[in-house]
Write a protein that holds these residues in place. Structure first.
Motif, PDB file in Angstrom:
ATOM      1  N   ALA A 228      -3.862  -0.477   7.851  1.00 31.39           N
ATOM      2  CA  ALA A 228      -3.704  -0.971   6.481  1.00 31.39           C
ATOM      3  C   ALA A 228      -4.306  -2.369   6.416  1.00 31.39           C
ATOM      4  N   ILE A 229      -5.251  -2.566   5.513  1.00 35.31           N
ATOM      5  CA  ILE A 229      -5.941  -3.852   5.375  1.00 35.31           C
ATOM      6  C   ILE A 229      -5.391  -4.560   4.136  1.00 35.31           C
ATOM      7  N   LEU A 230      -4.663  -5.656   4.363  1.00 36.44           N
ATOM      8  CA  LEU A 230      -3.989  -6.361   3.263  1.00 36.44           C
ATOM      9  C   LEU A 230      -4.782  -7.593   2.843  1.00 36.44           C
TER      10      LEU A 230
ATOM     11  N   GLU B 156       7.014  -3.768   5.600  1.00 34.18           N
ATOM     12  CA  GLU B 156       8.145  -2.851   5.763  1.00 34.18           C
ATOM     13  C   GLU B 156       7.859  -1.516   5.074  1.00 34.18           C
ATOM     14  N   ALA B 157       7.295  -1.581   3.871  1.00 36.31           N
ATOM     15  CA  ALA B 157       6.980  -0.357   3.136  1.00 36.31           C
ATOM     16  C   ALA B 157       5.946   0.476   3.880  1.00 36.31           C
ATOM     17  N   LEU B 158       4.962  -0.180   4.481  1.00 33.47           N
ATOM     18  CA  LEU B 158       3.940   0.531   5.246  1.00 33.47           C
ATOM     19  C   LEU B 158       4.548   1.218   6.462  1.00 33.47           C
ATOM     20  N   VAL B 159       5.371   0.483   7.202  1.00 32.67           N
ATOM     21  CA  VAL B 159       5.990   1.045   8.397  1.00 32.67           C
ATOM     22  C   VAL B 159       6.890   2.219   8.035  1.00 32.67           C
ATOM     23  N   GLU B 160       7.651   2.079   6.960  1.00 29.40           N
ATOM     24  CA  GLU B 160       8.529   3.167   6.522  1.00 29.40           C
ATOM     25  C   GLU B 160       7.721   4.410   6.147  1.00 29.40           C
ATOM     26  N   ALA B 161       6.519   4.191   5.614  1.00 30.80           N
ATOM     27  CA  ALA B 161       5.666   5.315   5.213  1.00 30.80           C
ATOM     28  C   ALA B 161       4.926   5.931   6.393  1.00 30.80           C
TER      29      ALA B 161
ATOM     30  N   SER C 194      -7.977   0.842  -1.643  1.00 29.08           N
ATOM     31  CA  SER C 194      -7.298   2.032  -2.177  1.00 29.08           C
ATOM     32  C   SER C 194      -5.846   2.109  -1.725  1.00 29.08           C
ATOM     33  N   LEU C 195      -5.449   1.194  -0.837  1.00 30.83           N
ATOM     34  CA  LEU C 195      -4.069   1.150  -0.359  1.00 30.83           C
ATOM     35  C   LEU C 195      -3.337  -0.086  -0.858  1.00 30.83           C
ATOM     36  N   TYR C 196      -4.034  -1.224  -0.855  1.00 25.20           N
ATOM     37  CA  TYR C 196      -3.419  -2.475  -1.309  1.00 25.20           C
ATOM     38  C   TYR C 196      -4.431  -3.318  -2.058  1.00 25.20           C
ATOM     39  N   ARG C 197      -4.022  -3.813  -3.208  1.00 20.18           N
ATOM     40  CA  ARG C 197      -4.776  -4.820  -3.954  1.00 20.18           C
ATOM     41  C   ARG C 197      -3.827  -5.960  -4.296  1.00 20.18           C
ATOM     42  N   PRO C 198      -4.330  -7.198  -4.321  1.00 17.67           N
ATOM     43  CA  PRO C 198      -3.443  -8.321  -4.641  1.00 17.67           C
ATOM     44  C   PRO C 198      -2.652  -8.055  -5.926  1.00 17.67           C
ATOM     45  N   GLY C 199      -1.359  -8.275  -5.836  1.00 18.41           N
ATOM     46  CA  GLY C 199      -0.479  -8.028  -6.968  1.00 18.41           C
ATOM     47  C   GLY C 199       0.289  -6.732  -6.878  1.00 18.41           C
ATOM     48  N   ASP C 200      -0.145  -5.811  -6.006  1.00 14.57           N
ATOM     49  CA  ASP C 200       0.586  -4.559  -5.842  1.00 14.57           C
ATOM     50  C   ASP C 200       1.979  -4.835  -5.276  1.00 14.57           C
ATOM     51  N   SER C 201       2.946  -4.105  -5.753  1.00 12.23           N
ATOM     52  CA  SER C 201       4.302  -4.241  -5.233  1.00 12.23           C
ATOM     53  C   SER C 201       4.440  -3.464  -3.933  1.00 12.23           C
ATOM     54  N   ALA C 202       5.504  -3.768  -3.189  1.00 10.18           N
ATOM     55  CA  ALA C 202       5.786  -3.027  -1.964  1.00 10.18           C
ATOM     56  C   ALA C 202       5.988  -1.541  -2.269  1.00 10.18           C
TER      57      ALA C 202
ATOM     58  N   ALA D 179       4.077   4.027  -1.718  1.00  8.17           N
ATOM     59  CA  ALA D 179       3.733   5.340  -2.273  1.00  8.17           C
ATOM     60  C   ALA D 179       2.307   5.737  -1.879  1.00  8.17           C
ATOM     61  N   LYS D 180       1.384   4.788  -1.969  1.00  2.52           N
ATOM     62  CA  LYS D 180      -0.002   5.074  -1.567  1.00  2.52           C
ATOM     63  C   LYS D 180      -0.073   5.379  -0.075  1.00  2.52           C
ATOM     64  N   ALA D 181       0.715   4.655   0.712  1.00  2.00           N
ATOM     65  CA  ALA D 181       0.714   4.869   2.157  1.00  2.00           C
ATOM     66  C   ALA D 181       1.227   6.260   2.508  1.00  2.00           C
ATOM     67  N   ARG D 182       2.257   6.700   1.821  1.00  2.00           N
ATOM     68  CA  ARG D 182       2.785   8.046   2.078  1.00  2.00           C
ATOM     69  C   ARG D 182       1.740   9.105   1.758  1.00  2.00           C
TER      70      ARG D 182
END
Length: 206
Positions: free
Chosen positions: A16-18, A31-36, A183-191, A196-199
């Motif tokens: 995941a590239i943040l 945390e959201a990424l790891v949970e997914a 497509s996984l993270y953009r600035p401003g996206d919530s956890a 959800a995208k990670a899942r």
């Protein structure tokens, strides 16, 4: 954790590239990424406070995920990454000095290449995980052709334009793993949004 430790525990080879993440939000997103199910997390050094974000992730998730830094284009950034507790280095280019210094500091390396000449330069510098970047420009067929001539112990990671829609195509071409940014993270996206995208991405891999 190092990359192989994370993979040995059953995680998928998805980074995941943040890019652009803020330090105050990075742990919740991590945390959201790891949970997914995504447990390889990269904070590029052209983010607002990369060393701070990497250190925060390492403190909170370092026993469950590999935390790395991206856009590492100088040995000074490699040193900053190691100082923040990062365990893997990602770059958009091949710089033998950066690769060597990162290895010397005990980090895994994932340098970016596009041509066979660059790939073999990275291998000569000590890299065995190679990032095809940008992966979507020449496509999966090109990646397969490159993979056919590389040493068998090299692992190709496709980064740039790879996601759920074309993941099967890249896996069929022989990529070992992928890196996913916009497509996984953009600035401003919530956890919650990132989770959800990670899942969806983990499900597409499976």
């Amino acid at each position: 954790m190092k990359i192989d430790e994370v993979l040995a525990s059953g995680a998928k080879p998805i980074v995941a590239i943040l890019r652009g993440v803020e330090t105050h939000e990075v742990v919740a997103i991590g945390e959201a990424l790891v949970e997914a199910g995504i447990r390889l997390i990269e904070v590029p050094f052209n983010s607002p406070d990369p060393a701070g974000s990497i250190a925060a992730l390492q403190a909170a998730l370092g026993d469950r995920a590999a935390i790395g830094g991206g856009t590492v284009i100088g040995t000074d950034l490699a040193e900053a990454l190691a100082g923040a507790g990062g365990t893997f280095m990602v770059s958009p280019n091949i710089d033998a000095a950066v690769i060597a210094r990162s290895i010397e500091l005990g980090m895994d390396v994932l340098p970016g290449f596009l041509t066979p000449t660059e790939a073999f330069a990275a291998i000569a510098a000590g890299a065995r995980n190679l990032k095809v970047f940008p992966g979507s420009v020449l496509g999966a067929g090109y990646i397969k052709a490159i993979g056919d001539v590389l040493p068998k112990d090299c692992r190709l990671w496709a980064v740039g334009g790879v996601g759920p829609a074309n993941l099967a195509e890249y896996r069929a071409a022989g990529v070992f793993g992928i890196g996913v940014g916009g497509s996984l993270y953009r600035p401003g996206d919530s956890a919650e949004t990132v989770g959800a995208k990670a899942r969806d991405l983990v499900a597409a891999w499976a």
